[in-house]
Design a protein around this motif. Structure first.
Motif, mmCIF file in Angstrom:
data_model
loop_
_atom_site.group_PDB
_atom_site.id
_atom_site.type_symbol
_atom_site.label_atom_id
_atom_site.label_comp_id
_atom_site.label_asym_id
_atom_site.label_seq_id
_atom_site.Cartn_x
_atom_site.Cartn_y
_atom_site.Cartn_z
ATOM 1 N N LEU A 1 0.832 -1.211 0.000
ATOM 2 C CA LEU A 1 0.000 0.000 0.000
ATOM 3 C C LEU A 1 0.866 1.262 0.000
ATOM 4 N N TYR A 2 2.006 1.223 0.734
ATOM 5 C CA TYR A 2 2.851 2.411 0.798
ATOM 6 C C TYR A 2 3.394 2.755 -0.594
ATOM 7 N N LEU B 1 2.007 2.087 -3.388
ATOM 8 C CA LEU B 1 0.888 2.604 -4.186
ATOM 9 C C LEU B 1 0.583 4.063 -3.814
ATOM 10 N N ARG B 2 0.588 4.347 -2.496
ATOM 11 C CA ARG B 2 0.311 5.725 -2.044
ATOM 12 C C ARG B 2 1.356 6.687 -2.592
ATOM 13 N N ASP B 3 2.594 6.194 -2.657
ATOM 14 C CA ASP B 3 3.700 7.026 -3.127
ATOM 15 C C ASP B 3 3.450 7.553 -4.538
ATOM 16 N N VAL B 4 2.782 6.760 -5.378
ATOM 17 C CA VAL B 4 2.589 7.165 -6.774
ATOM 18 C C VAL B 4 1.159 7.627 -7.061
ATOM 19 N N THR B 5 0.321 7.762 -6.009
ATOM 20 C CA THR B 5 -1.058 8.196 -6.261
ATOM 21 C C THR B 5 -1.425 9.438 -5.444
ATOM 22 N N GLY B 6 -0.418 10.111 -4.898
ATOM 23 C CA GLY B 6 -0.690 11.356 -4.160
ATOM 24 C C GLY B 6 -1.507 11.134 -2.898
#
Ligand code: URA
Length: 424
Positions: free
Chosen positions: A165-166, A168-173
């Motif tokens: 998840l981290y 994914l969060r890194d590339v989705t703002g």
């Protein structure tokens, strides 16, 4: 129980609390590839926009802990850990872990690498010749019993849902959402198995949280999750508007930590190390004065044993960046500000940090802050010493430093380093 990912996304999009069953399902299904990245991205954005209640965040954290292993630390001393939300020149784990171990606790510090302008503890320690970050679970347990302190890489099996998840969060703002940050940090700490935890929540330009209300909200969320999971927990809110200590980088921060362990070092690094040690020892129920143990040299002895246990040579010379560039004061006066973010970005550009997680870092790159706010300076006096193995990086580092300090006729005295303590 199975749900539709779209229904879970819609529920959060429309501002509802997710049920415990929905949370358990979606975290597990995402970890196992049943919920797709694009669905989890939408859910993360809905959480970013609509938040989560504290009981919801606690359940989300529990689901991430359950996604992997939970260590059981079988040691005959109280276990206590510390986590920092990240700052510039934040080498505190290096003197703190051996200090708290020398006072009688066991400190399991499963740490990360740096990404962006804040450095990573493992990157710093890897500048010690021979030192190894990857340990097996058996090695971690053995070192905790024999030395009392371990600083090593988190094992793959800890909170795999967070790892996925981290990224994914890194590339989705969607990194900067308090429920997501708090559950991410706490899932790893809970899975690691320590009985007590002290958080160093940084606030200021060099931190994730730039303002005190934001930092307080994050600290409250972190402490709330810890209490919910039966952890003894406190959070110190500490200033990160100015770099901590003199050294910012990898080997330079190790050298400064060794100075502290030998009874010297910059006053702010000593102050924060001792303040965090006091809080950790209090949670662990140990009444020993860490300042006295630091002065006695016992913490340095524990450091040397900790480094040797992981293959390192505590007496070996540390790498030094081959190229040096000195920045001098353009006028005389009092240094009134030195911006942590500017110094952090400059050190990163010199090679101390990485842009992508697979990039290497330079052990010898970094910056020495030769004057700190409140110091009187004269025109031409060295303010900053930049070190790197890639001299082409110097102009980019100097760009980052533009406007990064001010010299005035007088300066307001700096505020407290430890701003507040929140206890669970
Ligand atoms: N550190 C973490 O481990 N997770 C976050 O979300 C932010 C900082």
């Amino acid at each position: 129980m199975s749900f539709s990912a779209v229904d879970v996304i819609r529920a959060k999009r429309d501002g509802h609390r997710l049920t415990d069953e929905q949370i358990d399902w979606v975290v597990d299904a995402y970890t196992h590839g049943v919920v797709a990245d694009e669905q989890m991205s939408a859910l993360a954005m809905a959480i970013f926009l609509n938040g989560m209640e504290s009981s919801e965040t606690a359940r989300w954290t529990r689901a991430m802990v359950m996604s992997g292993d939970r260590l059981s630390l079988d040691v005959d001393r109280p276990t206590v850990d510390k986590h920092s939300t990240g700052g510039v020149g934040d080498k505190i784990t290096l003197p703190l872990a051996p200090l708290v171990a020398a006072c009688g606790a066991a400190v399991p510090q499963l740490s990360g690498r740096g990404l962006g302008h804040t450095g990573g503890t493992l990157d710093k320690l890897e500048s010690v010749p021979g030192w190894r970050a990857r340990l097996s679970l058996d090695e971690i347990a053995a070192q905790l019993s024999s030395v009392g302190a371990v600083v090593c890489a988190a094992t793959e099996g800890l909170a795999p849902a967070d790892r996925k998840l981290y990224a994914l969060r890194d590339v989705t703002g969607t990194v900067e959402a308090i429920p997501l940050i708090a559950s991410s940090i706490m899932s790893k700490k809970i899975a690691e198995g320590a009985e007590a935890l002290v958080l160093d929540v940084k606030v200021g330009s060099g931190a994730f949280m730039k303002t005190l209300p934001q930092a307080r909200a994050l600290a409250d969320a972190l402490v709330g999750i810890g209490v919910d999971h039966g952890l003894k927990i406190s959070a110190l809110l500490t200033d990160m508007s100015v770099p901590l200590g003199v050294a910012v980088g990898n080997a330079v921060e190790v050298a400064e930590s060794v100075e502290v362990l030998k009874g010297g070092g910059p006053a702010d690094v000593v102050e924060l190390t001792v303040a965090l040690a006091r809080e950790m020892l209090s949670l662990a129920g140990i009444s020993v004065d860490p300042a006295a143990v630091l002065a006695s040299g016992e913490a340095y002895e524990t450091w040397a044993r900790m480094i040797r246990a992981q293959g390192g040579d505590p007496d070996a010379p540390l790498p030094v960046g081959g190229h040096k560039h000195v920045v001098t004061a353009g006028e005389s006066g009092v240094l009134s500000t030195l911006d942590a973010y500017a110094v952090g970005v400059a050190a990163w550009r010199l090679g101390a940090g990485r842009a992508r997680k697979e990039d290497p870092v330079q052990a010898g790159a970094g910056i020495l802050c030769l004057a700190k706010p409140g110091d009187r300076v004269v025109e031409g006096q060295p303010l900053l010493e930049l070190r790197t193995d890639t001299p082409d990086a110097v102009p980019y580092a100097l760009d980052a430093l533009t406007g990064g300090w001010t010299i005035a006729e007088s300066a307001v005295p700096p505020g407290p380093l430890v701003i507040d303590t929140i206890r669970g």
